[in-house]
Scaffold this motif. Structure first.
Motif, PDB file in Angstrom:
ATOM      1  N   HIS A 180      -5.943  16.401   0.090  1.00  0.00           N
ATOM      2  CA  HIS A 180      -5.077  15.718   1.058  1.00  0.00           C
ATOM      3  C   HIS A 180      -5.903  15.457   2.315  1.00  0.00           C
ATOM      4  N   ALA A 181      -5.854  14.208   2.782  1.00  0.00           N
ATOM      5  CA  ALA A 181      -6.565  13.876   4.020  1.00  0.00           C
ATOM      6  C   ALA A 181      -5.824  14.501   5.204  1.00  0.00           C
ATOM      7  N   ALA A 182      -6.535  14.614   6.330  1.00  0.00           N
ATOM      8  CA  ALA A 182      -5.882  15.091   7.550  1.00  0.00           C
ATOM      9  C   ALA A 182      -4.692  14.180   7.826  1.00  0.00           C
ATOM     10  N   GLY A 183      -3.585  14.773   8.243  1.00  0.00           N
ATOM     11  CA  GLY A 183      -2.408  13.962   8.568  1.00  0.00           C
ATOM     12  C   GLY A 183      -1.505  13.693   7.380  1.00  0.00           C
ATOM     13  N   VAL A 191       0.859  -1.189   0.000  1.00  0.00           N
ATOM     14  CA  VAL A 191       0.000   0.000   0.000  1.00  0.00           C
ATOM     15  C   VAL A 191       0.894   1.238   0.000  1.00  0.00           C
ATOM     16  N   ALA A 192       0.926   1.930  -1.132  1.00  0.00           N
ATOM     17  CA  ALA A 192       1.767   3.137  -1.245  1.00  0.00           C
ATOM     18  C   ALA A 192       0.910   4.373  -1.006  1.00  0.00           C
ATOM     19  N   HIS A 193       1.442   5.297  -0.237  1.00  0.00           N
ATOM     20  CA  HIS A 193       0.723   6.549   0.071  1.00  0.00           C
ATOM     21  C   HIS A 193       1.309   7.630  -0.826  1.00  0.00           C
ATOM     22  N   LEU A 194       0.701   7.800  -1.982  1.00  0.00           N
ATOM     23  CA  LEU A 194       1.283   8.726  -2.952  1.00  0.00           C
ATOM     24  C   LEU A 194       1.063  10.174  -2.552  1.00  0.00           C
ATOM     25  N   PHE A 195       2.052  10.992  -2.891  1.00  0.00           N
ATOM     26  CA  PHE A 195       2.013  12.440  -2.630  1.00  0.00           C
ATOM     27  C   PHE A 195       1.891  12.728  -1.131  1.00  0.00           C
ATOM     28  N   GLY A 196       2.310  11.779  -0.287  1.00  0.00           N
ATOM     29  CA  GLY A 196       2.241  11.973   1.160  1.00  0.00           C
ATOM     30  C   GLY A 196       0.869  11.750   1.735  1.00  0.00           C
ATOM     31  N   ASN A 197      -0.091  11.404   0.888  1.00  0.00           N
ATOM     32  CA  ASN A 197      -1.499  11.360   1.274  1.00  0.00           C
ATOM     33  C   ASN A 197      -1.896   9.941   1.706  1.00  0.00           C
ATOM     34  N   PRO A 198      -2.413   9.773   2.916  1.00  0.00           N
ATOM     35  CA  PRO A 198      -2.721   8.417   3.380  1.00  0.00           C
ATOM     36  C   PRO A 198      -3.748   7.691   2.510  1.00  0.00           C
ATOM     37  N   GLN A 242       6.846   7.932   0.325  1.00  0.00           N
ATOM     38  CA  GLN A 242       6.515   9.328  -0.009  1.00  0.00           C
ATOM     39  C   GLN A 242       5.823  10.056   1.149  1.00  0.00           C
ATOM     40  N   ALA A 243       5.732   9.402   2.297  1.00  0.00           N
ATOM     41  CA  ALA A 243       4.841   9.954   3.331  1.00  0.00           C
ATOM     42  C   ALA A 243       5.462   9.945   4.728  1.00  0.00           C
ATOM     43  N   LEU A 244       6.765  10.191   4.808  1.00  0.00           N
ATOM     44  CA  LEU A 244       7.394  10.227   6.135  1.00  0.00           C
ATOM     45  C   LEU A 244       6.774  11.354   6.966  1.00  0.00           C
ATOM     46  N   GLY A 245       6.277  11.009   8.138  1.00  0.00           N
ATOM     47  CA  GLY A 245       5.686  12.013   9.029  1.00  0.00           C
ATOM     48  C   GLY A 245       4.172  12.094   8.916  1.00  0.00           C
ATOM     49  N   ALA A 246       3.600  11.457   7.876  1.00  0.00           N
ATOM     50  CA  ALA A 246       2.139  11.478   7.752  1.00  0.00           C
ATOM     51  C   ALA A 246       1.539  10.519   8.778  1.00  0.00           C
ATOM     52  N   GLU A 247       0.286  10.753   9.136  1.00  0.00           N
ATOM     53  CA  GLU A 247      -0.336   9.883  10.128  1.00  0.00           C
ATOM     54  C   GLU A 247      -1.821   9.702   9.872  1.00  0.00           C
ATOM     55  N   VAL A 248      -2.346   8.595  10.402  1.00  0.00           N
ATOM     56  CA  VAL A 248      -3.785   8.323  10.366  1.00  0.00           C
ATOM     57  C   VAL A 248      -4.207   8.157  11.822  1.00  0.00           C
ATOM     58  N   GLU A 249      -5.043   9.058  12.275  1.00  0.00           N
ATOM     59  CA  GLU A 249      -5.541   9.031  13.655  1.00  0.00           C
ATOM     60  C   GLU A 249      -4.415   8.844  14.664  1.00  0.00           C
ATOM     61  N   GLY A 250      -3.370   9.652  14.500  1.00  0.00           N
ATOM     62  CA  GLY A 250      -2.282   9.663  15.468  1.00  0.00           C
ATOM     63  C   GLY A 250      -1.263   8.558  15.290  1.00  0.00           C
ATOM     64  N   ARG A 251      -1.478   7.661  14.335  1.00  0.00           N
ATOM     65  CA  ARG A 251      -0.495   6.588  14.107  1.00  0.00           C
ATOM     66  C   ARG A 251       0.246   6.880  12.800  1.00  0.00           C
ATOM     67  N   ARG A 252       1.565   6.875  12.879  1.00  0.00           N
ATOM     68  CA  ARG A 252       2.379   7.246  11.714  1.00  0.00           C
ATOM     69  C   ARG A 252       2.298   6.212  10.605  1.00  0.00           C
ATOM     70  N   LEU A 253       2.275   6.699   9.378  1.00  0.00           N
ATOM     71  CA  LEU A 253       2.336   5.779   8.239  1.00  0.00           C
ATOM     72  C   LEU A 253       3.698   5.099   8.230  1.00  0.00           C
TER      73      LEU A 253
END
Ligand SMILES: Cc1ncc(COP(=O)(O)O)c(C=O)c1O
Length: 403
Positions: free
Chosen positions: A311-314, A136-143, A166-177
């Motif tokens: 872009h989704a939150a996070g 599962v790739a998170h393109l453009f930093g977007n979860p 592509q998504a270092l630092g992005a998160e979903v509900e407080g959990r990092r990708l």
């Protein structure tokens, strides 16, 4: 000669493509590392692994020389084997294919949803009795909807690799990708959130997976190629504004290398030093990217002629993708106008199933990706792009798209 004249020179852009966000500390760290003779081995590798594990919230992290190598490690450590099928999005960087082939597995391309990432439905359509894993790739930093995809895969006993290259630092509900699924990766390579001198890191919440990954023995990095790569990123990417004309001239004289080829090795100390300096500024990096996405939304919004891929939150907001309703013709016109104004923007990925090298990996038509890609343009969000330039880019988009 004024700035206006300079940007009219061919291949000299006011804002070059994906300019790395380096501070004086990055250069100082590079110089210190070379001066101390710690290019290949040194303490920064373990330090980077510990920092990333703490940042992402995993028991450990294992560094290697690219995101592709980290992906290979993730597949090996999760037991993906020769002949297994591995589902990947067709709308993605081609770099995800070689690691799958390296373990003898078979890539299977899946379609993407409206967010341009895999969805549970597109994954399900690509499954077969031979499927072993889904990347599962998170393109453009977007979860991507990783939790729903993970639930589907768990129910089928499939491995999930959380590709946060592509998504270092992005998160979903407080959990990092990177920390979802059985194993995950992040990258410090070309065009990433933290664009360093290269490198990738495998993470996992599962100690057994980490143990398996440690048992995979990659060769150590080579001194000369580590230095050459670092010099190349510095000259050709960081200093791209001035070096691009020379690069274009050289490219015409030298044979092209396959951009996706790689040899899995462990990480060099020099790459870890640079990556660590980029972690120091990650908060500022993410804040700047998110501010640029907000500004594009405020200035461009969704109009009759275009829509911004949200872009989704996070999200880590790597780039802002815009879809032009006038299709390929409109997208090409926008790219040309922006380049004429000194902004080196590009279109987005051509789906892998539409490229001759990868078309055999698709089972059938993948209509969403095929329909979407011709209309897409990626607008830059790097902190190295000033807000004033974001405003000029938005103006040029409006001018080119005729509103
Ligand atoms: C989604 C994704 N996965 C993996 C990779 C491979 O990372 P690297 O370039 O560090 O090998 C990339 C590279 O662009 C990527 O975009």
């Amino acid at each position: 000669m004024g700035a206006g004249d300079i940007i009219r020179l061919p291949y000299v852009y006011r804002v070059p493509l994906c300019r790395p966000f380096w501070s004086g500390r990055t250069y100082a760290a590079l110089a210190r590392c070379i001066g101390a003779g710690r290019v290949v081995y040194g303490p920064d590798i373990a330090r980077l692994e510990a920092r990333l594990a703490a940042f992402l919230g995993t028991p450990a992290a294992i560094a290697c020389n690219s995101g592709r190598a980290a992906l290979e490690l993730a597949l090996r450590a999760t037991g993906v084997d020769a002949g297994d099928e591995v589902v990947v999005p067709t709308f993605c960087c081609a770099s995800i294919i070689p690691p799958i082939l390296a373990v003898g597995a078979v890539p299977v391309l899946a379609d993407v949803g409206a967010g341009l990432t895999l969805t549970p439905e597109t994954v399900e359509a690509a499954l077969s009795s031979r499927t072993r894993a889904v990347v599962v790739a998170h393109l453009f930093g977007n979860p991507a909807p990783i939790e729903a995809i993970e639930a589907l895969c768990r129910a089928r006993g499939l491995v999930v690799v959380d590709d946060a290259a592509q998504a270092l630092g992005a998160e979903v509900e407080g959990r990092r990708l990177g920390t979802f699924g059985d194993a995950g990766i992040v990258s410090f390579g070309n065009g990433k959130v933290c664009f360093g001198t290269g490198g990738g890191v495998l993470v996992s919440r599962e100690r057994a997976v980490l143990e398996q990954a440690r048992a995979v023995r990659f060769a150590p990095p080579a001194f000369a190629s580590t230095l050459t790569r670092a010099a190349g990123v510095t000259v050709w990417r960081r200093w791209r504004r001035w070096s691009l004309p020379l690069q274009v001239a050289l490219r015409r004289m030298l044979p092209a290398e396959a951009a996706t080829a790689y040899a899995g090795r462990s990480m060099a100390n020099l790459d870890a030093t640079v990556a660590s300096s980029l972690l120091d500024t990650l908060d500022a990096n993410l804040a700047a990217r998110r501010a640029r996405v907000d500004e594009y939304r405020a200035l461009l919004g969704d109009e009759v002629s275009w829509g911004l891929v949200p872009h989704a939150a996070g999200s880590a907001c790597l780039t802002q993708v815009v879809s032009f309703h006038g299709g390929e013709h409109a997208a090409l016109a926008v790219v040309k106008t922006l380049r004429d104004h000194g902004y080196e923007v590009d279109r987005s990925y051509r789906p892998l199933h539409l490229q001759s090298a990868y078309e055999r990996h698709a089972r059938g038509a993948l209509p969403n990706a095929a329909r979407a890609w011709p209309s897409l343009v990626e607008l830059p969000c790097e902190p190295t792009v000033r807000m004033e330039d974001v405003r000029r880019i938005a103006e040029a988009v409006r001018a080119a798209a005729g509103t």
